[in-house]
Motif scaffolding. Structure first.
Motif, PDB file in Angstrom:
ATOM      1  N   PHE A 120     -27.924 -56.841  19.039  1.00 29.19           N
ATOM      2  CA  PHE A 120     -28.769 -55.892  18.327  1.00 29.19           C
ATOM      3  C   PHE A 120     -29.644 -55.151  19.343  1.00 29.19           C
ATOM      4  O   PHE A 120     -30.194 -55.761  20.252  1.00 29.19           O
ATOM      5  CB  PHE A 120     -29.671 -56.607  17.327  1.00 29.19           C
ATOM      6  N   THR A 121     -29.806 -53.865  19.155  1.00 27.40           N
ATOM      7  CA  THR A 121     -30.684 -53.090  20.019  1.00 27.40           C
ATOM      8  C   THR A 121     -32.110 -53.142  19.479  1.00 27.40           C
ATOM      9  O   THR A 121     -32.355 -53.574  18.345  1.00 27.40           O
ATOM     10  CB  THR A 121     -30.231 -51.626  20.100  1.00 27.40           C
ATOM     11  N   LYS A 176     -22.460 -51.541  12.981  1.00 24.64           N
ATOM     12  CA  LYS A 176     -21.914 -51.352  14.331  1.00 24.64           C
ATOM     13  C   LYS A 176     -20.515 -50.741  14.279  1.00 24.64           C
ATOM     14  O   LYS A 176     -19.752 -50.840  15.247  1.00 24.64           O
ATOM     15  CB  LYS A 176     -21.848 -52.699  15.050  1.00 24.64           C
ATOM     16  N   VAL A 184     -26.300 -54.865   9.962  1.00 22.35           N
ATOM     17  CA  VAL A 184     -26.451 -53.855  11.006  1.00 22.35           C
ATOM     18  C   VAL A 184     -25.109 -53.160  11.205  1.00 22.35           C
ATOM     19  O   VAL A 184     -24.102 -53.803  11.495  1.00 22.35           O
ATOM     20  CB  VAL A 184     -26.934 -54.489  12.325  1.00 22.35           C
ATOM     21  N   LYS A 236     -35.702 -51.698  12.714  1.00 20.68           N
ATOM     22  CA  LYS A 236     -35.316 -51.316  11.354  1.00 20.68           C
ATOM     23  C   LYS A 236     -35.224 -52.544  10.456  1.00 20.68           C
ATOM     24  O   LYS A 236     -35.686 -52.522   9.303  1.00 20.68           O
ATOM     25  CB  LYS A 236     -33.974 -50.579  11.395  1.00 20.68           C
ATOM     26  N   GLU A 263     -33.957 -50.684  18.521  1.00 21.25           N
ATOM     27  CA  GLU A 263     -34.074 -49.831  17.349  1.00 21.25           C
ATOM     28  C   GLU A 263     -33.536 -50.527  16.103  1.00 21.25           C
ATOM     29  O   GLU A 263     -34.115 -50.418  15.009  1.00 21.25           O
ATOM     30  CB  GLU A 263     -33.320 -48.514  17.570  1.00 21.25           C
ATOM     31  N   GLU A 264     -32.447 -51.257  16.254  1.00 25.42           N
ATOM     32  CA  GLU A 264     -31.855 -51.950  15.107  1.00 25.42           C
ATOM     33  C   GLU A 264     -32.752 -53.090  14.612  1.00 25.42           C
ATOM     34  O   GLU A 264     -32.909 -53.288  13.398  1.00 25.42           O
ATOM     35  CB  GLU A 264     -30.463 -52.476  15.482  1.00 25.42           C
TER      36      GLU A 264
END
Length: 579
Positions: free
Chosen positions: A269-270, A32, A30, A276, A272-273
């Motif tokens: 982690f959001t 960031k 991810v 995905k 959206e992440e």
């Protein structure tokens, strides 16, 4: 140029960010790196001191190593960052008196970095203590930390001559950096991971803690020390130690689980992440299941320009990656020392903490105020401070509400933490005497024996408790909360429970499915407010909600439960049938 462990570290096999990036082919990386953008905006500015604290296994160490990869002269990471989010950075700065548009390459691998991983320092110190030969000026881990950094500074030829000319044999870190800065006009990027290790590992040694904070104060509050740094970044679990109501390093801009500020999306982690990640071929787990297990840390993000705010749904990143790697959602919250700390805090039982923990596990919120929290593990004398610490440790989430100041609502964020807390509570000698445990057994047996009157009575009792009153009782969701919280102590280990589960022609409000035991019944429950229990039961039948459990010769017993609450009479009614 010399590459050191602390001075200008290179990007090698010990760098945790580099390890994750190299494994990006598996689809679990991810990006960031836009976090670096925030530090670039502050580089060399008055607001260039940042403290960023969050729980264990939430990626704080990876972020610290990412910054070292980016800034350190000892690293060569242009190819690494060129394809990541930070490469889109564009900013305007005053450089040498002139306004200049800069890109992410302006400081990429061009800075003198001091990187202190305090876990690594602590490990080295413990090995040092076991040695026979001792260094005269080293009496504790604070001395040892300064000694290690100064030793590397003296081994860098450009700095060695400056420090030798200073004429001080046992020069301190602040003095050493000041000499280098004054003579060579060199500034440093300072990165300290696990800044609060002294407060956690040496929690009862107050003189050592004061000595450590004095070292940091000398570096970052004294004028001659502060001028040595273009950027400073501290990360850990605990916010910066307070004395009375003021932070010991109040010139740092601090972001933590209690007050995340604009950095909310970087605490994990959001949504959206994770969505995905869940689309990657490597992931065999649905995003809905990942959400149930590992999300729930709702952190408020403020947009000052728009004058608005919203909650960011944050997931525990380590647990998400572990679940996908193992193809199994389960509790990865298994740090023994961390659980031991939670046990200690719960058993303090200030102001009825045990009762509040039971309510939190059942799904209710508890109000607390973090104003008096001193940001350490020992200065605890009331429930507010204990809950503040549990939030910092990640065992509780907290939610802001408008104009609340330092008050927050604490809650259990997800299934992983709920199961961990249940295991902790079940291991305590006082567990078996809890009234909620007996109530949970009684409720389950009432449903199983088709005793609708007793079921309605118990749910009504939960409804009338002060905890339910705190969350409101004007929706069918509240009925679900009452039943789920009532059953949790009996069903958590033997059942999976689902809200709004697709079943038949619609979604079932609440379904309990045995994890493995064939002798336990499946329970399908429908809730109605201001209708009737008959309406609820008929909906289960008409929508054929039990269809999925009659396939492939499944012979398990299925119980249909219709539950109603009348807002006029304040009464509950229940009907239960066996299929």
């Amino acid at each position: 140029m010399r590459y050191g462990n602390f001075l200008n570290p290179k990007a090698d096999s010990n760098n945790q960010f580099l390890k994750i990036w190299k494994n990006r082919i598996n689809g679990l990386f991810v990006d960031k790196t836009d976090f670096i953008n925030e530090t670039l905006d502050r580089f060399g500015m008055d607001n260039n001191l940042i403290a960023f604290t969050k729980p264990r296994r939430f990626g704080k160490t990876v972020t610290a190593y990412m910054l070292a990869c980016y800034y350190s002269k000892g690293a060569d990471c242009k190819d690494l960052f060129s394809g990541l989010k930070v490469a889109g950075y564009a900013g305007v700065k005053q450089i040498n008196g002139q306004e200049k548009t800069i890109t992410y390459e302006e400081y990429l691998n061009k800075c003198n970095v001091l990187f202190l991983d305090m876990n690594n320092v602590n490990s080295k110190y413990k090995n040092y203590v076991r040695r026979t030969a001792k260094i005269e000026e080293v009496t504790d881990i604070v001395d040892f930390t300064e000694y290690l950094v100064i030793k590397e500074l003296k081994e860098e030829p450009e700095f060695a001559s400056i420090l030798a000319k200073a004429g001080i044999s046992n020069i301190g870190l602040n003095d050493a950096l000041s000499e280098i800065h004054q003579k060579l006009n060199i500034s440093f990027v300072f990165i300290m991971d696990e800044w609060d290790l002294i407060y956690r590992e040496y929690r009862d040694d107050e003189p050592l803690q004061e000595k450590f904070i004095d070292m940091l104060t000398g570096l970052f509050k004294a004028t001659e020390g502060l001028s040595c740094f273009s950027l400073a970044y501290l990360t850990g679990i605990l916010p910066i130690k307070k004395y009375n109501s003021e932070s010991a390093l109040n010139n740092f801009k601090e972001y933590n689980m209690l007050m995340p500020g604009k950095f909310a999306p970087y605490f994990g982690f959001t949504e959206e992440e994770v969505a995905k990640i869940s689309c990657q071929p490597r992931c065999q787990i649905s995003k809905e299941l990942l959400k149930e297990w590992y999300e729930g840390y709702k952190i408020r993000l403020y947009d000052k320009d728009a004058g608005t705010s919203r909650d960011i749904d944050v997931y525990n990143p380590n647990s998400v990656i572990s679940a996908i790697s193992e193809d199994k959602c389960q509790s990865y919250w298994s740090n023994t020392s961390s659980n031991a700390e939670a046990i200690r805090l719960i058993n303090m039982n200030y102001d009825g903490i045990k009762d509040d923990i039971i309510n939190l596990i059942s799904g209710g919120p508890v109000l607390f105020d973090f104003f008096t929290f001193q940001n350490d593990m020992t200065s605890l004398d009331n429930k507010d401070q204990v809950f503040s610490l549990l939030v910092c440790l990640g065992y509780l989430g907290c939610r802001e509400f408008p104009n609340a100041g330092t008050e927050r609502y604490a809650y259990v964020p997800n299934r992983e933490i709920r199961e961990t807390l249940i295991d902790i509570v079940k291991g305590q000698p006082w567990y078996s005497s809890l009234p909620v445990v007996a109530r949970s057994e009684r409720l389950f047996q009432a449903i199983r024996s088709l005793d609708a009157a007793t079921t309605a009575e118990i749910v009504g009792g939960i409804h009338n408790s002060p905890y339910v009153a705190a969350i409101g009782y004007n929706r069918e969701d509240s009925l679900a909360f009452c039943l789920r919280s009532g059953l949790i102590w009996h069903t958590e280990s033997s059942y999976d429970s689902f809200r709004e589960l697709p079943a038949g022609k619609c979604f079932a409000d609440l379904v309990f499915v045995p994890k493995s035991r064939a002798d336990l019944p499946i329970m399908i429950i429908e809730f109605k407010r201001d209708y009737t229990a008959e309406d609820a039961l008929n909906q289960i039948k008409e929508q054929d909600c039990a269809a999925r459990y009659r396939q492939d010769g499944d012979e398990r017993e299925v119980l249909l439960v219709g539950l109603n609450y009348s807002s006029e009479t304040k009464e509950h009614h229940c009907l239960i049938e066996k299929m």
